[in-house]
Design a protein around this motif. Structure first.
Motif, PDB file in Angstrom:
ATOM      1  N   LEU A  71     -42.855  97.610   4.110  1.00  0.00           N
ATOM      2  CA  LEU A  71     -43.117  98.940   5.095  1.00  0.00           C
ATOM      3  C   LEU A  71     -43.542  98.524   6.290  1.00  0.00           C
ATOM      4  O   LEU A  71     -43.217  98.965   7.266  1.00  0.00           O
ATOM      5  CB  LEU A  71     -43.720  99.913   4.383  1.00  0.00           C
ATOM      6  CG  LEU A  71     -43.039 100.780   3.433  1.00  0.00           C
ATOM      7  CD1 LEU A  71     -44.290 101.985   2.775  1.00  0.00           C
ATOM      8  CD2 LEU A  71     -41.944 101.582   4.227  1.00  0.00           C
ATOM      9  N   LYS A  72     -44.838  97.645   6.305  1.00  0.00           N
ATOM     10  CA  LYS A  72     -45.362  97.193   7.622  1.00  0.00           C
ATOM     11  C   LYS A  72     -44.539  96.759   8.665  1.00  0.00           C
ATOM     12  O   LYS A  72     -44.519  96.892   9.681  1.00  0.00           O
ATOM     13  CB  LYS A  72     -46.546  96.329   7.281  1.00  0.00           C
ATOM     14  CG  LYS A  72     -46.264  94.928   6.759  1.00  0.00           C
ATOM     15  CD  LYS A  72     -47.517  94.204   6.470  1.00  0.00           C
ATOM     16  CE  LYS A  72     -47.149  92.852   6.010  1.00  0.00           C
ATOM     17  NZ  LYS A  72     -48.321  92.291   5.120  1.00  0.00           N
ATOM     18  N   ASN A  73     -43.203  96.047   8.152  1.00  0.00           N
ATOM     19  CA  ASN A  73     -42.467  95.621   8.951  1.00  0.00           C
ATOM     20  C   ASN A  73     -41.414  96.464   9.572  1.00  0.00           C
ATOM     21  O   ASN A  73     -40.806  96.480  10.643  1.00  0.00           O
ATOM     22  CB  ASN A  73     -41.676  94.132   8.244  1.00  0.00           C
ATOM     23  CG  ASN A  73     -42.514  93.242   7.730  1.00  0.00           C
ATOM     24  OD1 ASN A  73     -42.362  93.240   6.622  1.00  0.00           O
ATOM     25  ND2 ASN A  73     -43.259  92.557   8.411  1.00  0.00           N
TER      26      ASN A  73
ATOM     27  N   VAL B   5     -40.277 100.057  14.544  1.00  0.00           N
ATOM     28  CA  VAL B   5     -40.115 101.155  15.407  1.00  0.00           C
ATOM     29  C   VAL B   5     -41.405 101.395  16.050  1.00  0.00           C
ATOM     30  O   VAL B   5     -41.751 102.596  16.536  1.00  0.00           O
ATOM     31  CB  VAL B   5     -39.702 102.486  14.488  1.00  0.00           C
ATOM     32  CG1 VAL B   5     -38.714 102.647  13.739  1.00  0.00           C
ATOM     33  CG2 VAL B   5     -40.954 102.710  13.341  1.00  0.00           C
ATOM     34  N   GLU B   6     -41.971 100.398  16.371  1.00  0.00           N
ATOM     35  CA  GLU B   6     -43.454 100.405  17.338  1.00  0.00           C
ATOM     36  C   GLU B   6     -44.477 100.871  16.943  1.00  0.00           C
ATOM     37  O   GLU B   6     -45.038 102.047  17.612  1.00  0.00           O
ATOM     38  CB  GLU B   6     -42.837 100.777  18.740  1.00  0.00           C
ATOM     39  CG  GLU B   6     -41.950  99.460  19.365  1.00  0.00           C
ATOM     40  CD  GLU B   6     -41.504  99.798  20.598  1.00  0.00           C
ATOM     41  OE1 GLU B   6     -41.533 100.840  20.995  1.00  0.00           O
ATOM     42  OE2 GLU B   6     -40.538  99.143  21.137  1.00  0.00           O
ATOM     43  N   LEU B   7     -44.670 101.104  15.410  1.00  0.00           N
ATOM     44  CA  LEU B   7     -45.845 101.879  14.767  1.00  0.00           C
ATOM     45  C   LEU B   7     -46.582 100.725  14.174  1.00  0.00           C
ATOM     46  O   LEU B   7     -45.867  99.584  13.723  1.00  0.00           O
ATOM     47  CB  LEU B   7     -45.168 102.787  13.928  1.00  0.00           C
ATOM     48  CG  LEU B   7     -44.510 104.167  14.727  1.00  0.00           C
ATOM     49  CD1 LEU B   7     -44.056 104.861  13.426  1.00  0.00           C
ATOM     50  CD2 LEU B   7     -45.630 104.801  15.526  1.00  0.00           C
ATOM     51  N   THR B   8     -47.700 100.921  13.921  1.00  0.00           N
ATOM     52  CA  THR B   8     -48.831 100.169  13.151  1.00  0.00           C
ATOM     53  C   THR B   8     -49.084 100.841  11.969  1.00  0.00           C
ATOM     54  O   THR B   8     -49.641 102.057  11.829  1.00  0.00           O
ATOM     55  CB  THR B   8     -49.959  99.622  13.697  1.00  0.00           C
ATOM     56  OG1 THR B   8     -49.488  99.078  14.906  1.00  0.00           O
ATOM     57  CG2 THR B   8     -50.754  98.677  12.974  1.00  0.00           C
TER      58      THR B   8
ATOM     59  N   GLU C 216     -44.809 108.538  11.891  1.00  0.00           N
ATOM     60  CA  GLU C 216     -46.009 108.490  12.693  1.00  0.00           C
ATOM     61  C   GLU C 216     -47.217 109.178  12.019  1.00  0.00           C
ATOM     62  O   GLU C 216     -48.267 108.612  12.206  1.00  0.00           O
ATOM     63  CB  GLU C 216     -45.702 109.471  13.993  1.00  0.00           C
ATOM     64  CG  GLU C 216     -44.524 108.483  14.872  1.00  0.00           C
ATOM     65  CD  GLU C 216     -43.657 109.571  15.958  1.00  0.00           C
ATOM     66  OE1 GLU C 216     -44.057 110.603  15.818  1.00  0.00           O
ATOM     67  OE2 GLU C 216     -43.373 108.990  16.801  1.00  0.00           O
ATOM     68  N   ALA C 217     -46.926 109.983  11.192  1.00  0.00           N
ATOM     69  CA  ALA C 217     -48.090 110.756  10.156  1.00  0.00           C
ATOM     70  C   ALA C 217     -48.468 109.707   9.339  1.00  0.00           C
ATOM     71  O   ALA C 217     -49.872 109.357   9.486  1.00  0.00           O
ATOM     72  CB  ALA C 217     -47.666 111.982   9.643  1.00  0.00           C
ATOM     73  N   LEU C 218     -47.601 108.955   8.762  1.00  0.00           N
ATOM     74  CA  LEU C 218     -48.105 107.839   7.906  1.00  0.00           C
ATOM     75  C   LEU C 218     -48.967 106.842   8.795  1.00  0.00           C
ATOM     76  O   LEU C 218     -49.965 106.135   8.068  1.00  0.00           O
ATOM     77  CB  LEU C 218     -46.899 107.246   6.972  1.00  0.00           C
ATOM     78  CG  LEU C 218     -46.283 108.166   5.902  1.00  0.00           C
ATOM     79  CD1 LEU C 218     -44.960 107.415   5.662  1.00  0.00           C
ATOM     80  CD2 LEU C 218     -47.301 108.248   4.926  1.00  0.00           C
ATOM     81  N   ALA C 219     -48.514 106.321   9.778  1.00  0.00           N
ATOM     82  CA  ALA C 219     -49.145 105.352  10.583  1.00  0.00           C
ATOM     83  C   ALA C 219     -50.615 105.722  10.852  1.00  0.00           C
ATOM     84  O   ALA C 219     -51.432 104.909  11.078  1.00  0.00           O
ATOM     85  CB  ALA C 219     -48.309 104.999  12.063  1.00  0.00           C
ATOM     86  N   ASN C 220     -50.732 107.079  11.178  1.00  0.00           N
ATOM     87  CA  ASN C 220     -52.084 107.440  11.626  1.00  0.00           C
ATOM     88  C   ASN C 220     -52.959 107.913  10.588  1.00  0.00           C
ATOM     89  O   ASN C 220     -53.909 108.588  10.698  1.00  0.00           O
ATOM     90  CB  ASN C 220     -52.169 108.625  12.926  1.00  0.00           C
ATOM     91  CG  ASN C 220     -51.485 109.782  12.403  1.00  0.00           C
ATOM     92  OD1 ASN C 220     -51.878 110.276  11.280  1.00  0.00           O
ATOM     93  ND2 ASN C 220     -50.888 110.576  13.276  1.00  0.00           N
ATOM     94  N   GLY C 221     -52.401 107.629   9.168  1.00  0.00           N
ATOM     95  CA  GLY C 221     -53.316 107.943   8.178  1.00  0.00           C
ATOM     96  C   GLY C 221     -53.154 109.206   7.332  1.00  0.00           C
ATOM     97  O   GLY C 221     -53.546 109.401   6.382  1.00  0.00           O
TER      98      GLY C 221
END
Length: 197
Positions: free
Chosen positions: A52-54, A59-62, A123-128
């Motif tokens: 998932l992190k890859n 898509v340029e998210l962390t 995006e929601a997942l990326a920001n926790g």
């Protein structure tokens, strides 16, 4: 054809051992939608070689959630394999606070889960924030009008009401057997050929 149409939304399709289509051999599919126009589902037990992190990096998210970063991305099916599909626990409008659906393109599976294809869920997942329980696939499985019913009629699939715990909490190598066990079937009892008694 006489008789009421069957609706398999929110069910698992479990490939029979004799499944001729190699794409679906040994697979369990969660059916997100099933109407007279056709069916759409996601294979839940075929991880691919992407974490998932890859996928998030692409898509340029962390992705900072340790519980998800090393989770695999799954092969959801042979259609639109460049697109991500996020199967997740229901969020519902109340989570957004304003009555609006939380994500742009969420398909709410009646009585079941939700499936979102828009980047805002990532995006929601990326920001926790975002759903706690997710399964992310590339691609989906699709059937045209009557096609799935035909495959079931030819003993290609078993069907059973979906159990979210199998999707989110069961090790991937056990999902096929666990789905079968919902029907009370021991996988060793299934023959490789479709039999005609």
């Amino acid at each position: 054809m006489a008789g009421a149409a069957i609706n398999l939304t929110n069910q698992f399709l479990i490939a029979m051992p004799g499944m001729a289509d190699g794409t679906f051999a040994g697979s369990v599919v969660y059916l997100c939608e099933h109407t007279e126009k056709g069916a759409l589902g996601l294979v839940i037990n075929k991880p691919i070689d992407i974490k998932l992190k890859n996928l998030f990096e692409k898509v340029e998210l962390t992705l900072d959630r340790a519980d998800l970063a090393d989770a695999p991305v799954y092969f959801g099916g042979p259609v639109q394999t460049e697109r991500g599909f996020v199967l997740h626990e229901p969020i519902g409008a109340e989570a957004a606070g304003d009555g609006a659906p939380p994500y742009n393109s969420t398909l709410h599976v009646p009585g079941g889960l939700e499936m979102t294809t828009s980047k805002d869920v990532l995006e929601a997942l990326a920001n926790g924030s975002g759903p706690k329980k997710v399964l992310v696939t590339l691609g989906y499985s699709g059937w045209g009008a009557g096609q799935l019913e035909d495959e079931i009629g030819r003993n290609g699939w078993l069907t059973v009401n979906a159990e979210p715990g199998i999707i989110f909490d069961t090790p991937v190598e056990q999902r096929y057997d666990k789905a079968l066990s919902l029907l009370g079937i021991d996988p060793r009892m299934l023959s490789q050929e479709a039999g005609h008694a």
